[in-house]
Design a protein around this motif. Sequence first.
Motif, PDB file in Angstrom:
ATOM      1  N   GLY A 110      14.361   2.959 -63.234  1.00 27.77           N
ATOM      2  CA  GLY A 110      13.467   1.871 -63.628  1.00 27.77           C
ATOM      3  C   GLY A 110      14.735   1.601 -62.670  1.00 27.77           C
ATOM      4  O   GLY A 110      15.365   0.659 -62.925  1.00 27.77           O
TER       5      GLY A 110
ATOM      6  N   THR B 154      30.398 -12.755 -60.558  1.00 23.74           N
ATOM      7  CA  THR B 154      29.402 -13.268 -59.915  1.00 23.74           C
ATOM      8  C   THR B 154      27.968 -12.624 -59.522  1.00 23.74           C
ATOM      9  O   THR B 154      28.411 -10.833 -59.781  1.00 23.74           O
ATOM     10  CB  THR B 154      30.088 -13.945 -59.018  1.00 23.74           C
ATOM     11  OG1 THR B 154      30.082 -12.997 -58.272  1.00 23.74           O
ATOM     12  CG2 THR B 154      30.766 -15.363 -59.339  1.00 23.74           C
ATOM     13  N   THR B 155      27.353 -13.559 -58.987  1.00 20.23           N
ATOM     14  CA  THR B 155      25.790 -12.298 -58.895  1.00 20.23           C
ATOM     15  C   THR B 155      26.687 -12.169 -56.945  1.00 20.23           C
ATOM     16  O   THR B 155      27.303 -12.005 -56.908  1.00 20.23           O
ATOM     17  CB  THR B 155      24.792 -13.711 -57.658  1.00 20.23           C
ATOM     18  OG1 THR B 155      23.550 -12.690 -57.747  1.00 20.23           O
ATOM     19  CG2 THR B 155      24.671 -14.564 -56.827  1.00 20.23           C
TER      20      THR B 155
ATOM     21  N   GLY C 110      24.938  -7.579 -54.796  1.00 21.40           N
ATOM     22  CA  GLY C 110      24.197  -6.841 -54.757  1.00 21.40           C
ATOM     23  C   GLY C 110      24.195  -6.339 -55.632  1.00 21.40           C
ATOM     24  O   GLY C 110      24.089  -5.976 -57.166  1.00 21.40           O
TER      25      GLY C 110
ATOM     26  N   VAL D  16      22.839  -4.017 -59.360  1.00 26.27           N
ATOM     27  CA  VAL D  16      22.554  -4.486 -60.594  1.00 26.27           C
ATOM     28  C   VAL D  16      23.183  -5.938 -60.962  1.00 26.27           C
ATOM     29  O   VAL D  16      22.255  -6.827 -60.945  1.00 26.27           O
ATOM     30  CB  VAL D  16      23.479  -3.417 -61.715  1.00 26.27           C
ATOM     31  CG1 VAL D  16      23.324  -3.667 -62.706  1.00 26.27           C
ATOM     32  CG2 VAL D  16      22.579  -1.873 -61.489  1.00 26.27           C
TER      33      VAL D  16
ATOM     34  N   ALA E 224      20.664  -8.094 -59.266  1.00 26.80           N
ATOM     35  CA  ALA E 224      19.265  -8.154 -60.092  1.00 26.80           C
ATOM     36  C   ALA E 224      18.688  -8.324 -61.543  1.00 26.80           C
ATOM     37  O   ALA E 224      18.409  -9.061 -61.754  1.00 26.80           O
ATOM     38  CB  ALA E 224      18.563  -6.402 -60.536  1.00 26.80           C
TER      39      ALA E 224
ATOM     40  N   ILE F 243      27.359   2.406 -64.454  1.00 26.96           N
ATOM     41  CA  ILE F 243      28.171   1.841 -63.308  1.00 26.96           C
ATOM     42  C   ILE F 243      29.158   2.608 -62.273  1.00 26.96           C
ATOM     43  O   ILE F 243      29.752   3.416 -62.368  1.00 26.96           O
ATOM     44  CB  ILE F 243      29.371   1.351 -64.524  1.00 26.96           C
ATOM     45  CG1 ILE F 243      28.299   0.888 -65.591  1.00 26.96           C
ATOM     46  CG2 ILE F 243      30.006   0.265 -64.551  1.00 26.96           C
ATOM     47  CD1 ILE F 243      28.981   0.553 -66.725  1.00 26.96           C
TER      48      ILE F 243
ATOM     49  N   GLY G 259      27.002   2.735 -56.581  1.00 27.38           N
ATOM     50  CA  GLY G 259      26.657   1.749 -56.343  1.00 27.38           C
ATOM     51  C   GLY G 259      28.019   1.551 -54.491  1.00 27.38           C
ATOM     52  O   GLY G 259      27.951   2.340 -54.480  1.00 27.38           O
ATOM     53  N   ALA G 260      27.887   0.075 -54.841  1.00 23.51           N
ATOM     54  CA  ALA G 260      28.987  -0.333 -53.567  1.00 23.51           C
ATOM     55  C   ALA G 260      30.159   0.017 -54.387  1.00 23.51           C
ATOM     56  O   ALA G 260      30.745  -0.004 -53.520  1.00 23.51           O
ATOM     57  CB  ALA G 260      28.863  -1.779 -54.106  1.00 23.51           C
ATOM     58  N   PHE G 261      30.503   0.561 -55.592  1.00 23.06           N
ATOM     59  CA  PHE G 261      31.764   0.937 -55.481  1.00 23.06           C
ATOM     60  C   PHE G 261      31.747   2.794 -55.029  1.00 23.06           C
ATOM     61  O   PHE G 261      33.169   3.224 -55.729  1.00 23.06           O
ATOM     62  CB  PHE G 261      32.095   0.883 -57.109  1.00 23.06           C
ATOM     63  CG  PHE G 261      32.403  -0.533 -57.392  1.00 23.06           C
ATOM     64  CD1 PHE G 261      32.045  -1.660 -56.312  1.00 23.06           C
ATOM     65  CD2 PHE G 261      32.647  -1.071 -58.313  1.00 23.06           C
ATOM     66  CE1 PHE G 261      32.993  -2.566 -56.234  1.00 23.06           C
ATOM     67  CE2 PHE G 261      32.911  -2.247 -59.107  1.00 23.06           C
ATOM     68  CZ  PHE G 261      33.580  -3.821 -57.557  1.00 23.06           C
TER      69      PHE G 261
ATOM     70  N   MET H 216      28.132   9.755 -58.308  1.00 25.12           N
ATOM     71  CA  MET H 216      27.130  10.260 -58.654  1.00 25.12           C
ATOM     72  C   MET H 216      27.592  11.287 -60.090  1.00 25.12           C
ATOM     73  O   MET H 216      27.354  11.251 -61.295  1.00 25.12           O
ATOM     74  CB  MET H 216      25.414  10.317 -58.605  1.00 25.12           C
ATOM     75  CG  MET H 216      24.272  10.022 -59.508  1.00 25.12           C
ATOM     76  SD  MET H 216      24.303   8.007 -59.882  1.00 25.12           S
ATOM     77  CE  MET H 216      23.478   7.700 -58.819  1.00 25.12           C
TER      78      MET H 216
ATOM     79  N   PHE I  76      18.016   3.840 -60.497  1.00 24.67           N
ATOM     80  CA  PHE I  76      16.831   3.591 -59.768  1.00 24.67           C
ATOM     81  C   PHE I  76      15.916   4.271 -59.713  1.00 24.67           C
ATOM     82  O   PHE I  76      14.617   4.208 -59.247  1.00 24.67           O
ATOM     83  CB  PHE I  76      18.159   2.434 -58.906  1.00 24.67           C
ATOM     84  CG  PHE I  76      17.579   1.541 -58.465  1.00 24.67           C
ATOM     85  CD1 PHE I  76      16.720   0.908 -59.105  1.00 24.67           C
ATOM     86  CD2 PHE I  76      17.687   1.207 -57.148  1.00 24.67           C
ATOM     87  CE1 PHE I  76      16.050  -0.484 -58.789  1.00 24.67           C
ATOM     88  CE2 PHE I  76      17.186  -0.280 -56.557  1.00 24.67           C
ATOM     89  CZ  PHE I  76      16.416  -0.692 -57.665  1.00 24.67           C
TER      90      PHE I  76
ATOM     91  N   ASP J  51      18.874  10.671 -58.966  1.00 25.84           N
ATOM     92  CA  ASP J  51      19.724   9.868 -59.623  1.00 25.84           C
ATOM     93  C   ASP J  51      19.032  10.620 -61.312  1.00 25.84           C
ATOM     94  O   ASP J  51      19.916  10.534 -62.295  1.00 25.84           O
ATOM     95  CB  ASP J  51      20.205   8.140 -59.942  1.00 25.84           C
ATOM     96  CG  ASP J  51      20.421   8.300 -58.373  1.00 25.84           C
ATOM     97  OD1 ASP J  51      21.301   9.271 -57.833  1.00 25.84           O
ATOM     98  OD2 ASP J  51      20.449   7.367 -58.709  1.00 25.84           O
TER      99      ASP J  51
HETATM  100  N1  AR6 Z   1      18.050  -1.193 -61.580  1.00 28.90           N
HETATM  101  C1  AR6 Z   1      19.039   0.196 -62.079  1.00 28.90           C
HETATM  102  N2  AR6 Z   1      19.903  -0.070 -61.150  1.00 28.90           N
HETATM  103  C2  AR6 Z   1      20.590  -0.409 -60.212  1.00 28.90           C
HETATM  104  C3  AR6 Z   1      19.903  -1.663 -59.893  1.00 28.90           C
HETATM  105  C4  AR6 Z   1      19.164  -1.615 -61.161  1.00 28.90           C
HETATM  106  N3  AR6 Z   1      17.884  -3.497 -60.656  1.00 28.90           N
HETATM  107  N4  AR6 Z   1      20.088  -1.747 -59.092  1.00 28.90           N
HETATM  108  C5  AR6 Z   1      20.959  -0.963 -58.337  1.00 28.90           C
HETATM  109  N5  AR6 Z   1      21.099   0.479 -59.025  1.00 28.90           N
HETATM  110  P1  AR6 Z   1      25.850  -1.169 -58.037  1.00 28.90           P
HETATM  111  P2  AR6 Z   1      28.896  -0.793 -58.793  1.00 28.90           P
HETATM  112  C6  AR6 Z   1      21.930   1.159 -59.661  1.00 28.90           C
HETATM  113  O1  AR6 Z   1      26.008  -1.516 -56.994  1.00 28.90           O
HETATM  114  O2  AR6 Z   1      28.917   0.305 -57.957  1.00 28.90           O
HETATM  115  C7  AR6 Z   1      27.415  -5.931 -56.480  1.00 28.90           C
HETATM  116  O3  AR6 Z   1      27.784  -6.372 -55.602  1.00 28.90           O
HETATM  117  C8  AR6 Z   1      22.421   1.820 -57.634  1.00 28.90           C
HETATM  118  O4  AR6 Z   1      21.736   2.635 -56.880  1.00 28.90           O
HETATM  119  O5  AR6 Z   1      25.162  -2.131 -58.506  1.00 28.90           O
HETATM  120  O6  AR6 Z   1      29.390  -1.286 -59.737  1.00 28.90           O
HETATM  121  C9  AR6 Z   1      28.625  -6.215 -57.777  1.00 28.90           C
HETATM  122  O7  AR6 Z   1      28.656  -7.475 -57.563  1.00 28.90           O
HETATM  123  C10 AR6 Z   1      23.747   1.970 -58.744  1.00 28.90           C
HETATM  124  O8  AR6 Z   1      23.242   4.219 -58.836  1.00 28.90           O
HETATM  125  O9  AR6 Z   1      26.865  -1.708 -58.555  1.00 28.90           O
HETATM  126  C11 AR6 Z   1      29.854  -5.146 -57.776  1.00 28.90           C
HETATM  127  O10 AR6 Z   1      30.805  -5.995 -56.549  1.00 28.90           O
HETATM  128  C12 AR6 Z   1      24.162   1.574 -59.748  1.00 28.90           C
HETATM  129  O11 AR6 Z   1      22.921   1.207 -60.550  1.00 28.90           O
HETATM  130  C13 AR6 Z   1      29.126  -3.994 -57.480  1.00 28.90           C
HETATM  131  O12 AR6 Z   1      28.191  -4.420 -56.696  1.00 28.90           O
HETATM  132  C14 AR6 Z   1      25.207   0.554 -59.829  1.00 28.90           C
HETATM  133  O13 AR6 Z   1      24.951   0.292 -58.248  1.00 28.90           O
HETATM  134  C15 AR6 Z   1      29.758  -3.652 -58.297  1.00 28.90           C
HETATM  135  O14 AR6 Z   1      29.344  -2.665 -57.811  1.00 28.90           O
END
Ligand code: AR6
Length: 178
Positions: free
Chosen positions: A15, A35-36, A38, A40, A43, A122, A125-127, A131, A160, A164
Amino acid sequence: MKISVGNISIECMQGDIASRDEVEAVVNAANAQLTTGGGVAGAIHRAAGPGLAKECRTKAPIAPGEAVISGAHDLPNDYVIHCLGPVYGRDEPSDQLLASCYRNALRLAEKHKISSIAFPAISTGAFGYPMREAATIAFNNIKEMAPELEQVKTIRFVLFDEDDLALHQQIMKKIFNT
Ligand code: AR6
């Protein structure tokens, strides 16, 4: 899927972390400036409205492994716990920093008498954290901390996508021997 450890329930579900009206706190996979962004963080900030970013300005910056707590503003929760995960391959030791995110988030939850908390994966994703390794760290640390938790009764992992979720369920079963 749900398992019980003592009187704590640990669950995995698919979800959006930003629409979990059943938990008191949601965890944000934040950036250092809170800050906001991409994923999580995007969202959560979209759903929480501009009040969250405003409150967060007073708490930033944070370091990898740290967690801070804020109000939830327009989200249907009471709190947001912001964790800065390690960037895989850059912030070392990445396993310990990721473990600290989960531990510090749970410590804050205990301090604020939060009984239910939802985590995203945590750093995955971007980091760029793999998994499987990230999920293993998350569940191992929750297992270690479980006996000392007095307030937290429900820990929910919100993934998501389907793959996963399946991976988290598999690792959760293995770590908790269920
Ligand atoms: N709900 C649940 N899981 C999600 C959602 C959601 N709405 N959106 C993404 N995921 P990430 P990080 C999953 O990139 O790696 C941001 O830009 C996604 O598929 O959100 O800690 C911040 O500003 C992945 O498996 O977090 C930071 O700069 C997981 O959540 C940076 O990204 C985490 O992805 C943080 O990167």
